[in-house]
Design an enzyme around this catalytic site. Structure first.
Site, mmCIF file in Angstrom:
data_model
loop_
_atom_site.group_PDB
_atom_site.id
_atom_site.type_symbol
_atom_site.label_atom_id
_atom_site.label_comp_id
_atom_site.label_asym_id
_atom_site.label_seq_id
_atom_site.Cartn_x
_atom_site.Cartn_y
_atom_site.Cartn_z
ATOM 1 N N HIS A 1 -13.536 -2.319 -1.751
ATOM 2 C CA HIS A 1 -12.634 -1.972 -0.650
ATOM 3 C C HIS A 1 -13.080 -2.675 0.640
ATOM 4 C CE1 HIS A 1 -9.426 1.274 -0.191
ATOM 5 N NE2 HIS A 1 -9.492 0.831 1.042
ATOM 6 N N LYS B 1 -8.110 -0.488 -9.303
ATOM 7 C CA LYS B 1 -8.769 -1.196 -8.203
ATOM 8 C C LYS B 1 -9.978 -0.399 -7.712
ATOM 9 C CE LYS B 1 -7.681 -3.120 -3.615
ATOM 10 N NZ LYS B 1 -8.188 -2.193 -2.603
ATOM 11 N N SER C 1 0.828 -1.208 0.000
ATOM 12 C CA SER C 1 0.000 0.000 0.000
ATOM 13 C C SER C 1 0.862 1.257 0.000
ATOM 14 C CB SER C 1 -0.885 -0.017 1.247
ATOM 15 O OG SER C 1 -1.428 1.268 1.475
ATOM 16 N N THR D 1 -5.714 2.607 -6.892
ATOM 17 C CA THR D 1 -6.993 2.485 -6.176
ATOM 18 C C THR D 1 -7.849 3.721 -6.428
ATOM 19 O OG1 THR D 1 -5.973 1.074 -4.540
ATOM 20 C CG2 THR D 1 -8.024 2.162 -3.899
ATOM 21 N N TYR E 1 -2.042 5.310 -4.025
ATOM 22 C CA TYR E 1 -3.057 6.316 -3.736
ATOM 23 C C TYR E 1 -2.601 7.540 -4.496
ATOM 24 C CZ TYR E 1 -5.810 3.799 -0.278
ATOM 25 O OH TYR E 1 -6.648 2.921 0.337
HETATM 26 C C1 LIG Z 1 -7.382 -2.188 7.360
HETATM 27 C C2 LIG Z 1 -7.495 -2.100 5.868
HETATM 28 C C3 LIG Z 1 -6.681 -1.200 5.201
HETATM 29 C C4 LIG Z 1 -6.732 -1.129 3.805
HETATM 30 N N1 LIG Z 1 -5.860 -0.302 3.157
HETATM 31 C C5 LIG Z 1 -5.883 -0.250 1.805
HETATM 32 C C6 LIG Z 1 -4.925 0.530 1.107
HETATM 33 O O1 LIG Z 1 -4.058 1.152 1.705
HETATM 34 N N2 LIG Z 1 -5.017 0.555 -0.238
HETATM 35 C C7 LIG Z 1 -5.975 -0.133 -0.932
HETATM 36 O O2 LIG Z 1 -6.024 -0.086 -2.155
HETATM 37 N N3 LIG Z 1 -6.863 -0.918 -0.288
HETATM 38 C C8 LIG Z 1 -6.832 -0.993 1.053
HETATM 39 N N4 LIG Z 1 -7.709 -1.820 1.708
HETATM 40 C C9 LIG Z 1 -8.653 -2.623 0.923
HETATM 41 C C10 LIG Z 1 -8.056 -3.984 0.552
HETATM 42 O O3 LIG Z 1 -7.057 -3.858 -0.418
HETATM 43 C C11 LIG Z 1 -9.146 -4.921 0.006
HETATM 44 O O4 LIG Z 1 -9.807 -4.280 -1.068
HETATM 45 C C12 LIG Z 1 -10.158 -5.306 1.065
HETATM 46 O O5 LIG Z 1 -9.497 -5.654 2.272
HETATM 47 C C13 LIG Z 1 -11.008 -6.471 0.590
HETATM 48 O O6 LIG Z 1 -12.020 -6.755 1.501
HETATM 49 P P1 LIG Z 1 -11.935 -7.980 2.539
HETATM 50 O O7 LIG Z 1 -10.674 -7.789 3.314
HETATM 51 O O8 LIG Z 1 -13.153 -7.827 3.388
HETATM 52 O O9 LIG Z 1 -11.932 -9.239 1.724
HETATM 53 C C14 LIG Z 1 -7.659 -1.919 3.095
HETATM 54 C C15 LIG Z 1 -8.465 -2.820 3.790
HETATM 55 C C16 LIG Z 1 -8.384 -2.931 5.155
HETATM 56 C C17 LIG Z 1 -9.237 -3.938 5.853
#
Ligand SMILES: Cc1cc2nc3c(=O)[nH]c(=O)nc-3n(C[C@H](O)[C@H](O)[C@H](O)COP(=O)(O)O)c2cc1C
Length: 389
Positions: free
Chosen positions: A284, A260, A128, A178, A152
């Protein structure tokens, strides 16, 4: 013949002969409750929490649960191979670790532990932009293992360009942009605790080590943390971006680019027209728009719209091996695993993440075989039926 991931079960049973049992549950849906008990409310709320009343996260699960596998019998599944080609890369299985920011709130070894676990299992790690460890340090921890960088897309062009240069120089081969986070969403679990790690300079490591970012500060970060945090907050995302802006990224990144957060088939077509290589069908994990379409419901429509023009990846709700099977049947080339590996990290560091990857792929391998498939390539929509609501 590929590796038989399912053999992990024999390893567990054999270890059991000496009285040992796995340190973490092998049913990965049990990890969240464990984390809720063992880790602090701020970090747990941040990871497990979603937008609004959590309706989208629930819908993600319901959409996968509603689809049921219809196993086929008497097909030769003796030799199996989970490997998949994704964006020109030969992967051992159709899986990558999703980009998740601020992993230091879960474990002191943070992103390096997750990245090492991914590397040890041969699974790509998507770092990330909002990591708590600078990208160069994560790259070093991974040797030459497969890694992708999640962007980002900052307001400041120079910072964006610098991130791309650094990611390229550090061996990140795929850019994951994203799109669903131009603003922070309404997240009651964080709001109720007034918990946002970025305001304390946590999850800002890539920015606070970036020459273009630092050039805009009057004083070094350690002398004026507030000013650095304010600059980060002001540029972190850009709600003014539109489709033509993608040309800038295409110009400055020569490897594959994946968008994404795509849920509408028309957006997937726009991605193809903008010269992108793939999309991640994702909401997300329900963290951005409450009341949104479930990712697994959006997936077949997007896959149908783009055909083989784009590589279609999927996340949001994947918890088990059968979820991976279902996502492939609904049209995904590979899935990204999110929260479960983060829980594994929080509970047992690198070993916890490796446990999660191995359990997921063992269960996927066995689901595949027991449903009559020797490879992911033969899984299609006809392997699923929708159970009545
Ligand atoms: C705590 C947390 C932080 C996240 N941070 C990012 C991020 O920095 N960049 C991003 O593209 N997605 C981020 N996501 C989304 C994840 O990449 C992913 O789309 C998501 O966790 C999928 O859902 P699930 O974990 O319920 O299967 C984050 C998700 C969580 C749970």
């Amino acid at each position: 013949m590929g590796k038989h991931w399912g053999d992990f079960q024999y390893e567990i049973y054999l270890n059991g002969m000496t009285g040992a049992v796995p340190r973490l549950p092998t049913d990965l849906t049990r990890l969240e409750a464990l984390v809720e008990r063992r880790l602090g409310p701020g970090p747990v709320g941040y990871v497990a929490g979603s937008a609004g009343n959590g309706s989208t996260a629930l819908a993600n699960r319901a959409a996968l649960d509603r689809r049921r596998i219809v196993p086929r019998m008497l097909r030769d599944v003796h030799e199996r191979d989970l490997s998949a080609e994704v964006l020109g890369r030969a992967l051992p299985a159709p899986l990558a670790l999703a980009p998740v920011g601020v992993l230091s709130i879960m474990h002191p070894d943070a992103e390096c532990a997750a990245a090492r676990a991914a590397a040890a299992q041969g699974v790509p790690y998507i770092l990330s932009s909002a990591s708590s460890t600078p990208m160069e340090q994560v790259a070093e921890a991974m040797g030459d293992a497969e890694r992708w960088f999640q962007l980002y897309w900052a307001k400041d062009r120079e910072v964006t360009r610098s991130f791309l240069d650094r990611a390229k120089a550090s061996g990140f081969g795929v850019l994951v942009v994203t799109l669903d986070t131009p603003l922070l969403a309404w997240r009651p679990r964080d709001l109720d605790q007034a918990y946002l790690p970025f305001l304390h300079g946590v999850g800002t490591a890539n920015y606070f080590t970036d020459p273009a970012f630092l050039a805009g500060l009057a004083k070094p970060v350690h002398e004026d943390l507030n000013a650095a945090v304010l600059r980060f907050v002001g540029m972190f995302a850009d709600p003014g971006k539109t489709w033509p802006d993608l040309a800038f990224l295409r110009r400055h990144w020569d490897g594959p680019i994946v968008l994404k957060g795509v849920l509408h088939p028309d957006d997937a077509l726009l991605a193809a027209e903008a010269g992108m290589d793939g999309v991640v069908v994702s909401n997300h994990g329900g963290r951005q728009v409450a009341g949104s379409v479930a990712a697994a419901d959006a997936l077949p429509r997007v896959a149908r719209a783009v055909g083989d023009r784009l590589t279609v990846l999927f996340d949001s709700g994947v918890r088990t091996g059968d979820d991976v099977f279902k996502a492939l049947a609904l049209g995904a080339r590979a899935v990204l695993l999110g929260r479960p590996y983060v829980y594994g990290l929080g509970l047992d560091g690198q070993a916890g993440v490796e446990h999660v990857i191995r359990c997921l792929l063992a269960e996927f391998d066995l689901t595949l075989a027991l449903s009559g498939h020797a490879t992911p390539a033969t899984v299609t929509a006809s392997d699923l039926e929708e159970s009545p609501a």
